[in-house]
Design an enzyme around this catalytic site. Structure first.
Site, mmCIF file in Angstrom:
data_model
loop_
_atom_site.group_PDB
_atom_site.id
_atom_site.type_symbol
_atom_site.label_atom_id
_atom_site.label_comp_id
_atom_site.label_asym_id
_atom_site.label_seq_id
_atom_site.Cartn_x
_atom_site.Cartn_y
_atom_site.Cartn_z
ATOM 1 N N HIS A 1 -3.197 7.058 2.739
ATOM 2 C CA HIS A 1 -3.634 5.723 2.309
ATOM 3 C C HIS A 1 -4.971 5.422 2.989
ATOM 4 C CE1 HIS A 1 -3.972 1.624 1.395
ATOM 5 N NE2 HIS A 1 -3.701 1.187 2.621
ATOM 6 N N CYS B 1 0.814 -1.224 0.000
ATOM 7 C CA CYS B 1 0.000 0.000 0.000
ATOM 8 C C CYS B 1 0.848 1.276 0.000
ATOM 9 C CB CYS B 1 -0.963 -0.004 1.174
ATOM 10 S SG CYS B 1 -2.001 -1.465 1.207
ATOM 11 N N ASN C 1 -10.445 -0.118 0.410
ATOM 12 C CA ASN C 1 -8.986 -0.052 0.365
ATOM 13 C C ASN C 1 -8.514 -0.608 -0.984
ATOM 14 O OD1 ASN C 1 -6.241 -0.409 0.664
ATOM 15 N ND2 ASN C 1 -6.367 -1.389 2.676
HETATM 16 N N1 ACO Z 1 -19.045 -8.275 10.011
HETATM 17 C C1 ACO Z 1 -19.502 -8.605 11.235
HETATM 18 N N2 ACO Z 1 -18.689 -8.969 12.239
HETATM 19 C C2 ACO Z 1 -17.367 -8.991 11.996
HETATM 20 C C3 ACO Z 1 -16.823 -8.657 10.752
HETATM 21 C C4 ACO Z 1 -17.723 -8.293 9.734
HETATM 22 N N3 ACO Z 1 -17.317 -7.935 8.500
HETATM 23 N N4 ACO Z 1 -15.476 -8.759 10.832
HETATM 24 C C5 ACO Z 1 -15.188 -9.145 12.065
HETATM 25 N N5 ACO Z 1 -16.319 -9.296 12.780
HETATM 26 C C6 ACO Z 1 -16.482 -9.703 14.173
HETATM 27 C C7 ACO Z 1 -15.335 -10.576 14.631
HETATM 28 O O1 ACO Z 1 -15.578 -11.929 14.321
HETATM 29 C C8 ACO Z 1 -15.356 -10.318 16.117
HETATM 30 O O2 ACO Z 1 -16.382 -11.085 16.682
HETATM 31 P P1 ACO Z 1 -16.170 -11.807 18.125
HETATM 32 O O3 ACO Z 1 -15.949 -10.672 19.090
HETATM 33 O O4 ACO Z 1 -17.437 -12.541 18.308
HETATM 34 O O5 ACO Z 1 -14.966 -12.682 17.947
HETATM 35 C C9 ACO Z 1 -15.778 -8.849 16.233
HETATM 36 O O6 ACO Z 1 -16.413 -8.540 14.985
HETATM 37 C C10 ACO Z 1 -14.650 -7.881 16.476
HETATM 38 O O7 ACO Z 1 -13.612 -8.141 15.519
HETATM 39 P P2 ACO Z 1 -12.316 -7.275 15.483
HETATM 40 O O8 ACO Z 1 -11.332 -7.878 14.506
HETATM 41 O O9 ACO Z 1 -11.844 -7.019 16.885
HETATM 42 O O10 ACO Z 1 -12.884 -5.909 14.862
HETATM 43 P P3 ACO Z 1 -12.193 -4.516 14.788
HETATM 44 O O11 ACO Z 1 -13.089 -3.537 15.413
HETATM 45 O O12 ACO Z 1 -10.757 -4.531 15.198
HETATM 46 O O13 ACO Z 1 -12.172 -4.217 13.210
HETATM 47 C C11 ACO Z 1 -10.771 -4.297 11.240
HETATM 48 C C12 ACO Z 1 -11.469 -5.102 12.303
HETATM 49 C C13 ACO Z 1 -11.795 -3.455 10.503
HETATM 50 C C14 ACO Z 1 -10.089 -5.248 10.247
HETATM 51 C C15 ACO Z 1 -9.729 -3.396 11.897
HETATM 52 O O14 ACO Z 1 -8.891 -4.146 12.727
HETATM 53 C C16 ACO Z 1 -8.859 -2.713 10.887
HETATM 54 O O15 ACO Z 1 -9.319 -1.903 10.113
HETATM 55 N N6 ACO Z 1 -7.569 -3.002 10.891
HETATM 56 C C17 ACO Z 1 -6.613 -2.345 9.985
HETATM 57 C C18 ACO Z 1 -6.939 -2.533 8.557
HETATM 58 C C19 ACO Z 1 -6.262 -3.729 8.013
HETATM 59 O O16 ACO Z 1 -5.798 -4.599 8.669
HETATM 60 N N7 ACO Z 1 -6.181 -3.753 6.734
HETATM 61 C C20 ACO Z 1 -5.495 -4.801 6.095
HETATM 62 C C21 ACO Z 1 -4.215 -4.264 5.696
HETATM 63 S S1 ACO Z 1 -4.325 -3.387 4.246
HETATM 64 C C22 ACO Z 1 -3.393 -2.064 4.224
HETATM 65 O O17 ACO Z 1 -3.822 -1.202 3.595
HETATM 66 C C23 ACO Z 1 -2.101 -1.964 4.857
#
Ligand code: ACO
Length: 332
Positions: free
Chosen positions: A259, A112, A289
């Site tokens: 980004h 990215c 993204n």
């Molecule tokens: N819909 C419904 N529920 C979901 C979804 C979804 N799409 N995705 C996850 N959940 C659930 C999980 O299963 C979890 O449930 P549980 O508590 O019963 O186990 C709960 O939601 C919480 O999940 P988390 O992973 O803690 O959610 P979080 O609030 O951290 O959001 C996210 C996740 C959006 C991926 C966040 O961590 C994020 O944006 N991270 C950075 C982005 C990233 O990693 N991008 C990839 C890299 S790309 C780049 O550009 C570098």
């Protein structure tokens, strides 16, 4: 000190729109979950063509905007972490279709952070006068790397391409690129070679068993929490670094194009930097993204909307797999 001038910009987004409700049709997810946690409402998916098709379209749009012929291009630098081939490089595929027969071709892959990296490479080549007119393209088909049974990741990504034609200028330009290879497991997509080499050992692990069990397919693997934490700190560090090099205060920056991985990351990082939210451009709501294409697509949207003016101080900042990060601060 030599900077760069944007002679023309272009972008391409596929026609097919996948809004959050479309994901609820095959996954246990909802717009109510996705929007507040990511900012994403919809993304575009290229359903029937290879990635480089988008790069060609964006490049053609940038050339048209620059009022240049493809034969005027000396060098094509393509950023992609979702290439169609191991080789040739994406730049060669784009060169062929646009007819840039006088151009040398190279690809960069810092995920990215790729457009920032490519632009920095371009500036270095322009500064030495080695090339005069460079086409920088970022083209990404992240949909091809997703596991669409994994609701935590596939909802984040889309497909798009952005491009810019750049030349040397005497305007100011400051950059920094950084990487933390130690953290690469936080975000990766493994290549599964299909070799039938008779000398390979059966079931030989790729570094260790974790990669073989977790990444049997060519799917993106990510620890969302680790990336989130890294991203906020890396963006903060990168922008402070380039601001210090330039001697400009962060309040002097007219426009920040970050980004677009998650709206919450953008808000948190720019808040820590003390950037006025009105100066931060986002399009994640419409595109999700699109990896290294996020920044050049945003740049083209702003250019075509007449929102870029000579003398503006612009900041690009990003992070990605590697883990990599970087920023550029420049006079437009
Ligand atoms: N819909 C419904 N529920 C979901 C979804 C979804 N799409 N995705 C996850 N959940 C659930 C999980 O299963 C979890 O449930 P549980 O508590 O019963 O186990 C709960 O939601 C919480 O999940 P988390 O992973 O803690 O959610 P979080 O609030 O951290 O959001 C996210 C996740 C959006 C991926 C966040 O961590 C994020 O944006 N991270 C950075 C982005 C990233 O990693 N991008 C990839 C890299 S790309 C780049 O550009 C570098």
């Amino acid at each position: 000190m030599f900077g760069i001038e944007f002679i023309g910009t272009g972008s391409y987004v596929p026609e097919f729109v996948a809004d959050n409700n479309k994901f609820s049709e095959f996954l246990d997810t909802s717009d109510e979950w996705i929007t507040p946690r990511t900012g994403i409402k919809e993304r575009r998916i290229l359903t029937d063509k290879p990635n480089y098709y988008m790069g060609v379209k964006a490049a053609e749009a940038a050339l048209e905007n620059a009022k240049l012929d493809a034969k005027d291009i000396d060098l094509i630098i393509v950023s992609s972490c979702s290439p169609d081939f191991f080789y040739p490089c994406m730049a060669c595929l784009i060169q062929k279709d646009i007819g840039a027969e006088n151009a040398a071709c190279i690809d960069v892959n810092s995920a990215c952070t790729g457009f920032i990296t490519a632009l920095d490479v371009a500036q270095k080549y322009l500064a030495t006068d080695h090339y005069k007119t460079i086409l920088v393209v970022a083209t990404e088909k992240l949909s091809a790397q997703q596991d669409y049974t994994d609701r935590s990741m596939c909802i984040l990504f889309g497909d798009a391409a952005g491009a810019a034609v750049v030349r040397r200028s005497d305007k100011e330009f400051y950059s920094m690129l950084g990487a933390s290879g130690d953290d690469f497991e936080a975000l990766y997509c493994k290549i599964n070679y299909q070799s039938n080499c008779p000398f390979f050992e059966d079931d030989a692990p790729f570094y260790n068993n974790r990669f073989d069990t977790h990444a049997k397919k060519n799917y993106l693997q990510s620890d969302g929490h680790a990336v989130y934490k890294f991203a906020v700190n890396a963006m903060n560090k990168a922008v402070r670094n380039v601001a210090e090099q330039s001697g400009w205060n962060i309040e002097d920056i007219d426009l920040v194009i970050p980004h677009q991985a998650n709206l919450r990351i953008i808000k948190k990082a720019t808040e820590m930097l003390g950037v006025d939210p009105d100066k931060v451009y986002t399009n994640i709501q419409r595109l999700g993204n699109v990896s290294s294409a996020c920044i050049p697509v945003a740049l083209d949207e702003l250019n075509r909307a007449g929102r870029l003016h000579k003398g503006m101080k612009i900041c690009f900042v990003g992070f990605g797999a590697g883990l990599t990060y970087g920023a550029i601060i420049m006079e437009f």
